[in-house]
Motif scaffolding. Sequence first.
Motif, PDB file in Angstrom:
ATOM      1  N   LEU A   1     -25.720  26.800  -1.126  1.00 36.94           N
ATOM      2  CA  LEU A   1     -24.754  25.389  -1.142  1.00 36.94           C
ATOM      3  C   LEU A   1     -23.319  25.946  -1.294  1.00 36.94           C
ATOM      4  CD1 LEU A   1     -27.081  22.896  -3.140  1.00 36.94           C
ATOM      5  CD2 LEU A   1     -26.601  23.130  -0.583  1.00 36.94           C
ATOM      6  N   GLY A   2     -22.458  25.232  -0.486  1.00 35.05           N
ATOM      7  CA  GLY A   2     -21.035  25.667  -0.724  1.00 35.05           C
ATOM      8  C   GLY A   2     -20.413  26.564   0.192  1.00 35.05           C
ATOM      9  N   GLU A   3     -21.776  27.606   0.660  1.00 31.44           N
ATOM     10  CA  GLU A   3     -21.158  28.652   1.671  1.00 31.44           C
ATOM     11  C   GLU A   3     -21.088  28.152   2.831  1.00 31.44           C
ATOM     12  OE1 GLU A   3     -21.187  31.626  -1.373  1.00 31.44           O
ATOM     13  OE2 GLU A   3     -20.670  31.824   0.542  1.00 31.44           O
ATOM     14  N   ILE A   4     -20.330  29.119   3.687  1.00 34.40           N
ATOM     15  CA  ILE A   4     -19.937  28.342   5.116  1.00 34.40           C
ATOM     16  C   ILE A   4     -21.194  28.800   5.989  1.00 34.40           C
ATOM     17  CG2 ILE A   4     -18.533  28.893   7.038  1.00 34.40           C
ATOM     18  CD1 ILE A   4     -16.302  29.539   4.707  1.00 34.40           C
TER      19      ILE A   4
ATOM     20  N   PRO B   1     -11.402  17.651   5.186  1.00 33.95           N
ATOM     21  CA  PRO B   1     -11.736  17.719   3.790  1.00 33.95           C
ATOM     22  C   PRO B   1     -13.346  17.641   3.653  1.00 33.95           C
ATOM     23  CG  PRO B   1     -11.426  15.526   4.821  1.00 33.95           C
ATOM     24  CD  PRO B   1     -11.247  16.316   6.082  1.00 33.95           C
ATOM     25  N   VAL B   2     -13.630  18.395   2.102  1.00 34.10           N
ATOM     26  CA  VAL B   2     -14.907  18.268   2.047  1.00 34.10           C
ATOM     27  C   VAL B   2     -15.051  17.217   1.141  1.00 34.10           C
ATOM     28  CG1 VAL B   2     -16.402  19.497   0.307  1.00 34.10           C
ATOM     29  CG2 VAL B   2     -14.970  20.877   1.633  1.00 34.10           C
ATOM     30  N   LEU B   3     -16.108  16.322   1.745  1.00 38.37           N
ATOM     31  CA  LEU B   3     -16.463  15.013   0.884  1.00 38.37           C
ATOM     32  C   LEU B   3     -17.615  14.989   0.068  1.00 38.37           C
ATOM     33  CD1 LEU B   3     -16.018  13.066   4.269  1.00 38.37           C
ATOM     34  CD2 LEU B   3     -14.316  13.646   2.522  1.00 38.37           C
ATOM     35  N   GLY B   4     -17.529  15.837  -1.064  1.00 37.56           N
ATOM     36  CA  GLY B   4     -18.638  15.896  -1.888  1.00 37.56           C
ATOM     37  C   GLY B   4     -19.434  14.915  -2.309  1.00 37.56           C
ATOM     38  N   VAL B   5     -20.897  14.980  -2.340  1.00 43.00           N
ATOM     39  CA  VAL B   5     -21.544  13.787  -2.368  1.00 43.00           C
ATOM     40  C   VAL B   5     -23.083  14.422  -3.116  1.00 43.00           C
ATOM     41  CG1 VAL B   5     -22.266  13.449  -0.239  1.00 43.00           C
ATOM     42  CG2 VAL B   5     -22.603  11.765  -1.904  1.00 43.00           C
TER      43      VAL B   5
ATOM     44  N   VAL C   1     -21.335   8.290   2.983  1.00 42.78           N
ATOM     45  CA  VAL C   1     -22.007   9.353   3.529  1.00 42.78           C
ATOM     46  C   VAL C   1     -22.960  10.191   2.331  1.00 42.78           C
ATOM     47  CG1 VAL C   1     -20.163  10.880   2.285  1.00 42.78           C
ATOM     48  CG2 VAL C   1     -21.358  11.960   4.066  1.00 42.78           C
ATOM     49  N   VAL C   2     -23.985  10.878   2.892  1.00 42.58           N
ATOM     50  CA  VAL C   2     -25.252  10.980   2.123  1.00 42.58           C
ATOM     51  C   VAL C   2     -25.477  12.646   1.981  1.00 42.58           C
ATOM     52  CG1 VAL C   2     -26.606   9.025   2.273  1.00 42.58           C
ATOM     53  CG2 VAL C   2     -26.853  10.855   3.699  1.00 42.58           C
ATOM     54  N   PRO C   3     -26.039  13.289   1.009  1.00 39.96           N
ATOM     55  CA  PRO C   3     -25.887  14.598   0.980  1.00 39.96           C
ATOM     56  C   PRO C   3     -27.083  15.176   1.887  1.00 39.96           C
ATOM     57  CG  PRO C   3     -26.859  13.909  -0.931  1.00 39.96           C
ATOM     58  CD  PRO C   3     -26.480  12.513  -0.281  1.00 39.96           C
ATOM     59  N   ILE C   4     -27.486  14.755   2.924  1.00 44.02           N
ATOM     60  CA  ILE C   4     -28.287  15.221   4.018  1.00 44.02           C
ATOM     61  C   ILE C   4     -27.583  15.325   5.478  1.00 44.02           C
ATOM     62  CG2 ILE C   4     -30.573  14.915   4.934  1.00 44.02           C
ATOM     63  CD1 ILE C   4     -30.741  15.605   1.870  1.00 44.02           C
ATOM     64  N   ASP C   5     -27.691  16.322   5.812  1.00 44.93           N
ATOM     65  CA  ASP C   5     -27.045  16.573   7.272  1.00 44.93           C
ATOM     66  C   ASP C   5     -27.911  16.089   8.344  1.00 44.93           C
ATOM     67  OD1 ASP C   5     -27.025  20.096   7.994  1.00 44.93           O
ATOM     68  OD2 ASP C   5     -28.652  18.567   8.162  1.00 44.93           O
TER      69      ASP C   5
ATOM     70  N   ARG D   1     -30.878  18.919   6.514  1.00 48.40           N
ATOM     71  CA  ARG D   1     -30.565  20.104   5.441  1.00 48.40           C
ATOM     72  C   ARG D   1     -29.878  19.415   4.224  1.00 48.40           C
ATOM     73  NH1 ARG D   1     -26.823  23.991   4.130  1.00 48.40           N
ATOM     74  NH2 ARG D   1     -25.393  23.166   5.840  1.00 48.40           N
ATOM     75  N   ILE D   2     -30.264  19.745   2.996  1.00 50.38           N
ATOM     76  CA  ILE D   2     -29.458  19.199   2.000  1.00 50.38           C
ATOM     77  C   ILE D   2     -28.023  20.037   1.907  1.00 50.38           C
ATOM     78  CG2 ILE D   2     -29.264  19.541  -0.493  1.00 50.38           C
ATOM     79  CD1 ILE D   2     -32.482  19.629  -0.575  1.00 50.38           C
ATOM     80  N   ASP D   3     -27.223  19.072   1.841  1.00 52.38           N
ATOM     81  CA  ASP D   3     -25.763  19.659   2.103  1.00 52.38           C
ATOM     82  C   ASP D   3     -24.860  18.700   1.105  1.00 52.38           C
ATOM     83  OD1 ASP D   3     -23.302  20.084   4.630  1.00 52.38           O
ATOM     84  OD2 ASP D   3     -23.410  20.569   2.469  1.00 52.38           O
ATOM     85  N   PRO D   4     -24.635  19.091   0.065  1.00 57.84           N
ATOM     86  CA  PRO D   4     -23.570  18.290  -0.884  1.00 57.84           C
ATOM     87  C   PRO D   4     -22.260  18.276  -0.580  1.00 57.84           C
ATOM     88  CG  PRO D   4     -24.446  19.922  -2.398  1.00 57.84           C
ATOM     89  CD  PRO D   4     -24.962  20.162  -0.878  1.00 57.84           C
ATOM     90  N   TYR D   5     -21.902  18.897   0.399  1.00 58.70           N
ATOM     91  CA  TYR D   5     -20.450  19.417   0.561  1.00 58.70           C
ATOM     92  C   TYR D   5     -20.161  18.935   2.292  1.00 58.70           C
ATOM     93  CZ  TYR D   5     -21.286  21.981  -3.450  1.00 58.70           C
ATOM     94  OH  TYR D   5     -21.759  22.504  -4.547  1.00 58.70           O
ATOM     95  N   PRO D   6     -20.440  17.607   2.504  1.00 59.31           N
ATOM     96  CA  PRO D   6     -20.226  17.578   4.027  1.00 59.31           C
ATOM     97  C   PRO D   6     -18.698  17.654   4.163  1.00 59.31           C
ATOM     98  CG  PRO D   6     -21.340  15.528   2.784  1.00 59.31           C
ATOM     99  CD  PRO D   6     -21.086  16.559   1.809  1.00 59.31           C
ATOM    100  N   VAL D   7     -18.433  18.209   5.529  1.00 62.53           N
ATOM    101  CA  VAL D   7     -16.929  18.244   6.049  1.00 62.53           C
ATOM    102  C   VAL D   7     -16.679  17.110   6.995  1.00 62.53           C
ATOM    103  CG1 VAL D   7     -15.273  19.858   7.097  1.00 62.53           C
ATOM    104  CG2 VAL D   7     -17.302  20.771   5.565  1.00 62.53           C
TER     105      VAL D   7
END
Lengths: 387, 405
Positions: free
Chosen positions: B118-121, A172-176, A142-146, A150-156
């Motif tokens: 980032l980190g917000e819903i 779960p949040v899969l931080g990357v 998984v990469v931090p781009i949805d 969009r930049i997203d380092p907290y993919p769910v």
Amino acid sequence: MRARWIALIACGIAALGSIHLSRADGQAPPPPSPYAVFAWSEQGMISTHEDFSSICLMPLGTTIRTQVIVRGEEPEILDGDATVTYSVPTHARSFDKTNFWTHAQQLFGVSLAPDIGRTGHGLSGTMTTAPGNLWQVTGVPVVPIDNAGRIDPYPVGLVKVTGNLGVGESRPVLGVSGELNCALCHGTGTGSPSIGVLQYHDAFEGTDLMNQQPVFCAECHADTSIGAPGKPGISTLSHAMHNGMLDAVVQSGLENVCLACHPGIRDEAQRDVHKAAGIECIDCHGDMTAMADTNRIPWVDLPRCENCHSGAGEEYEQPGTLYKDSIGHGGVRCTSCHGSPHAIGPATNPIDNQQAIALQGHAGPINTCSVCHTTTPGKPFFHRVNK
Amino acid sequence: MNTNRMNTSHVAWTFALGFSALAATASFSVAGATTYTLEDLSTLAGSHIWTDPGSTAAGLSRSAIVGHSITPAFDRSVHAFRYAGGSMIDLGALPGDLHSMAFASNAQGDAVGVSFDLGEIDVHGVLWPWNGGMVSLGAIEPRDVNAAGAVAGSIPFTGGVAGAVGTKHAALHLGRGTTDLGTLGGPSSMGMALNESNWVVGDSMLADSRTTRAFVWRNGSMIDLGTLGGNGSRALDIDGLTVVGFADTSAARPHATRWALNANGSIASKTDLGTLPGAQSSAAYAVSGTSIVGTSDDRAVLWTDGAIVDLNSFVDPNIYWHLTKATGIDSEGRIIGVGRHKGLTRAFVLTPKNPADIDGDGVVGPIDLALLIGAWGTNDSLADLDGNGTVGAPDLALLLGAWTA
């Protein structure tokens, strides 16, 4: 008899508290499911980078772990007779967001199909059982781009359990993070920071890496976190980096020198209850000198909860076992109730608290008996193994 | 015999012939004959910032290019930008948000994108009108906007269950509100683009909660666009009745794909656009008429006239540019995207260069004419407009036919 009444009152208070918070939150209670599903990222957040044409410092690959509890009067840990699947709905494809697969053959000596990680697993699939009452999948790329860019380092992620009793799920949040960047110190007028690193390495170590691109650092420098044994006589990646950067990062002027390399300025690797209490990286891990100590075993000599936490009759990690691999109450994994390392609840990021909210109606560690128990337990809760 | 006079007479004679050939001059073909000027859009933090994500161009209209860029702030925040006339402008983020990204621009120059922490819903949708300011679009995360101002994107979807984050539904936002477009049976879908008839394309999970499929939504109905024999697919752009994206082949390789639709939204044809020779994968990101752009194994590509062209072939290797993705193309053939310039991520724009503009000043005029005459009879590649190996009358005819001064 008195102990039983105390236990009943304690669980009653906890139950009432969770109900009160649920009503105050205005949220619907979790839907009834025969399973309580706990899922988390093994490391909390991994670091990686987009461009692998010169260097592979941190390859793609997230490990997702899941524990499934069969809810009941006497809950049981499910370690079979079910199908546990995973996916990352908003980060469904990675192949066109990085050149990882373009250079995989050169870096790892194996051809990887697009969107398949180094361990042979993709961005969706089925988990397998693992020692310690777990379900697990490794190397999820998984990469931090949805999906929308969009930049997203907290993919769910989405973990679904299908068993004989029904279905359950968890998110779960899969931080990357792609914040890893060598530009603070390296970089030339005609090349990238990665080129600067290779040039520096050739100049000071007598290597010829510039003519061997792309270079997989862990091919020589051992990194057990990604299963790379390295080569005899060459320092581990952790020692090489922390020792090699020791003087440079001190001169960086950063208040927290760890952030010279590790994500934390934009993407928060540490986003847990400890951060909220003002505890910084070095408070648990030690400073750069400690990290560069050759007597320290990387990924083994890590902070222990018991270093700071204590309570009469309480237990924390098992001897010789890290927090992320330890068990507690009823054989439940510590991470099931408390969350991933670096994202131990209540987390500072709202998105990290959502799994707990889905289970018990509020953030923080799982402290509501009814998440797993369908009747009020007859015994008090102890923070001990198998109690 | 006075050679010079004869030469001059010769030129004058051919000049006269050249005029008569004006009407027969064909427009320059793109494939193989077109060249481009390449421009580095730099970043909001200047040209020497080495921190990723650098800058990326995402949307293109007649008046401007939009995208996102690293800002000068220490916190490594990312902001949407609008680029026009050689200048990059920070479009800003909504109050309280740290980051923003612009994804598309319509013909009028209105841009849409997202504002977020980032980190917000919650992620907030934003419209940046062409004449300035910003308007919050609420919970929708826009990905495209058409000339009428309709927006395609996604909205968060929890199904009413607390804590059920991480899933979204494709959505269409019109002036009177936002419509949830549903899914193909699974928990999540995302809207990526729309045409002028408000048909939306994107991708959706199937009921297995694992497989992602391209879809087209029209008049309340979402249709699965299928694959090239493999498992999944995504639709990324639509122009009229042409949809582009990528789909998995039977060998589990994602290939750029073009779907042609019928007027009722059903699939008329599905075409594997292929990859660069030896490449494992490709994806198509944008379509304009019959021209499609995208990427193949980290190389920006153009599909046109039935062929795939590596856009890096137009770039001088000595200027340290590697074009990785082409993300947009307009009716004039301008191409935007992202690449690595000296190893640093940078947005770029490729502008088709008129071959008759020999001196590259943007005008075909007297200077170009003088240069062509000065190269008469030689094999000067810049002046040899028809590529026959000799600068002569046909080249003069082409130059006069392209006169803009």
